[in-house]
Design an enzyme around this catalytic site. Structure first.
Site, PDB file in Angstrom:
ATOM      1  CG  ASP A 117      -1.748  -5.177  16.036  1.00  0.00           C
ATOM      2  OD1 ASP A 117      -1.084  -6.141  15.625  1.00  0.00           O
ATOM      3  OD2 ASP A 117      -1.327  -4.004  15.993  1.00  0.00           O
ATOM      4  CD  GLU A 131       3.832  -4.827  13.151  1.00  0.00           C
ATOM      5  OE1 GLU A 131       4.912  -4.280  12.870  1.00  0.00           O
ATOM      6  OE2 GLU A 131       2.778  -4.596  12.508  1.00  0.00           O
ATOM      7  CD  GLU A 132      -0.424  -2.860  11.447  1.00  0.00           C
ATOM      8  OE1 GLU A 132       0.324  -1.930  11.080  1.00  0.00           O
ATOM      9  OE2 GLU A 132      -0.702  -3.828  10.724  1.00  0.00           O
ATOM     10  CG  HIS A 192      -1.579  -1.310   6.241  1.00  0.00           C
ATOM     11  ND1 HIS A 192      -0.958  -0.408   7.085  1.00  0.00           N
ATOM     12  CD2 HIS A 192      -1.214  -2.534   6.692  1.00  0.00           C
ATOM     13  CE1 HIS A 192      -0.232  -1.076   7.990  1.00  0.00           C
ATOM     14  NE2 HIS A 192      -0.373  -2.366   7.750  1.00  0.00           N
TER      15      HIS A 192
END
Ligand SMILES: [Zn+2]
Length: 433
Positions: A112, A170-171, A400
């Protein structure tokens, strides 16, 4: 991030040639290293192309429809034994059975992307406005497909079975949805067959060619919390008639900070962050309610449960002193990412052999969390870091961020290392050697 000195270029070059230097394995294993190195080199342009395709078409957590479809198509084209889709929403799980007997080992990549607008002016810029692979999951998925491709042509040298796990979300799943490692485990990803160990990797800002690892805790646990403080509204000039939720909340925020400074062993990392605070209706009304949200992180499961209890006790003490009440809720938990020390010990020689001992580092653990930790609660796992930076080219990717990018040389390194890690694991644990 800049966590340590840069390895001199000569060392990186030496490590790239490690399989030909004295001290490397000779004989059949050395020949296999060379065979893998050659097979991965032949994939170089394909890996770059695949990573760029994923990078241009990033998808948010639990929305990885295209990525998952491409992964499944590629795995089927490689002739893997079982390719199952739809596990944990867009998860894909495939088996590759070797022609020699042996155990089952799993490897996991996450797929993702993040809700971040790409700012890099590159030919492979994200085509999906507001969404970007800013954590390198495009690299993880590409490397794992590369490993599957190399191993699919080496069945005669595989002692056992490799289970490939391509994981969505996963996030973190969107609010109100399940997802990620937890959901895949719930839907049976670690059963039929059950792997005896699991490996995974994450990009890191160190230079391509370098690997970072931790034995024991690697990344923090993460627990999101929500606090509601309830008091009693009153006229802003007549506080004696109310219970001021703003004043009580302010004391709670301060008191929570003393948990780490006064209640926990100072050698144990702990972060309690109150990230939002909202309450009150008007400047001249005593607030009846305040809501706060935050995150709690540790590297030790005992500290984690103690901190939760102390947060509860602290809020109970402070609110009761004023006649207020509170609610404390935890959700979206991620355990500590804990690398099994025995699995790390037995795997390190392989990693050092492939990239060279001078390119393998063990930095301090990271406080961000990783849902790979859920697999490690069930079976021993080793999650290591693949350098994707290039300081000479000005690439020091920070997770990020809107300008995150990688040195694509890391793709080749990633495939070489993981392919060898899996094969060596199976060799070591094969029953009838
Ligand atoms: Zn990530």
């Amino acid at each position: 991030m800049n966590r340590r000195l840069v390895a001199p270029a000569a060392l990186i070059l030496a490590s790239a040639l490690a399989i030909q230097t004295p001290g490397a394995i000779s004989g059949p294993a050395g020949a296999r290293d060379a065979q893998i190195a050659q097979a991965v080199e032949a994939l170089r342009s394909k890996l770059v192309e695949q990573r760029r395709d994923f990078h241009m078409h990033p998808e948010l957590s639990n929305r990885e429809e295209r990525t998952s479809r491409i992964v499944a198509e590629r795995l089927r084209a490689l002739g893997l034994d079982e390719v199952k889709t739809g596990i944990g929403k867009y998860g894909v799980v495939a088996l590759l059975k070797g022609s020699r007997p042996g155990p089952v080992v799993a490897v996991r990549a996450d797929m993702d992307a993040l809700p971040i607008q790409e700012v890099n002016d590159v030919p492979y810029k994200s085509q999906n406005p507001g969404v970007k692979h800013a954590c390198g999951h495009d690299v993880h998925t590409t490397v794992q497909l590369g490993v599957a491709e190399v191993l699919s042509k080496m069945r005669d040298q595989i002692s056992g079975t490799v289970k490939f796990i391509f994981q969505p979300a996963e996030e973190g799943a969107p609010v109100g949805e399940e997802g990620g490692a937890e959901l895949m485990i719930k839907e049976g990803v670690l059963e039929n067959p059950r792997p005896s160990a699991i490996f995974g990797l994450h990009t890191s800002s160190s230079d391509a060619g370098q690997i970072e690892y931790h034995s024991g805790p690697a990344m923090a646990s993460a627990d999101r919390f929500a606090i509601t403080i309830r008091g009693k509204k009153a006229h802003g000039a007549q506080p004696q008639g109310g219970i001021d939720a703003v004043v009580v909340a302010a004391e709670c925020v301060t008191a929570l900070q003393t948990i780490h400074s006064r209640r926990i062993n100072p050698l144990e990392p702990l972060v309690i962050t109150v990230g939002t605070i909202k309450g009150g209706d008007r400047f001249n009304i005593i607030a009846g309610e305040v809501k706060m949200e935050g995150t709690m992180r540790t590297l030790n499961e005992e500290v984690r449960s103690l901190a939760k209890k102390l947060m509860h006790d602290t809020l109970a003490g402070v609110t009761s002193a004023y006649g207020a009440t509170f609610e404390l809720e935890f959700d979206s938990p991620n355990p500590v990412t804990y690398n099994d020390p025995r699995l790390v010990d037995e795997t390190l020689p392989t990693i050092r052999r492939i990239v060279g001992a001078a390119s393998v580092f063990s930095p301090k653990p990271f406080m961000p969390a990783e849902d790979f930790s859920h697999y490690q609660k069930v079976i021993p796992g080793f999650y290591y870091f693949l350098g994707v930076g290039n300081k000479a080219k000005g690439l020091t990717p920070a997770w990020h961020t809107a300008d995150f990018d990688v040195d694509e040389e890391s793709l080749v390194v990633g495939v070489k290392v993981m392919t060898n890690v899996l094969l060596d694991y199976l060799d070591r644990h094969a029953t009838n050697k």
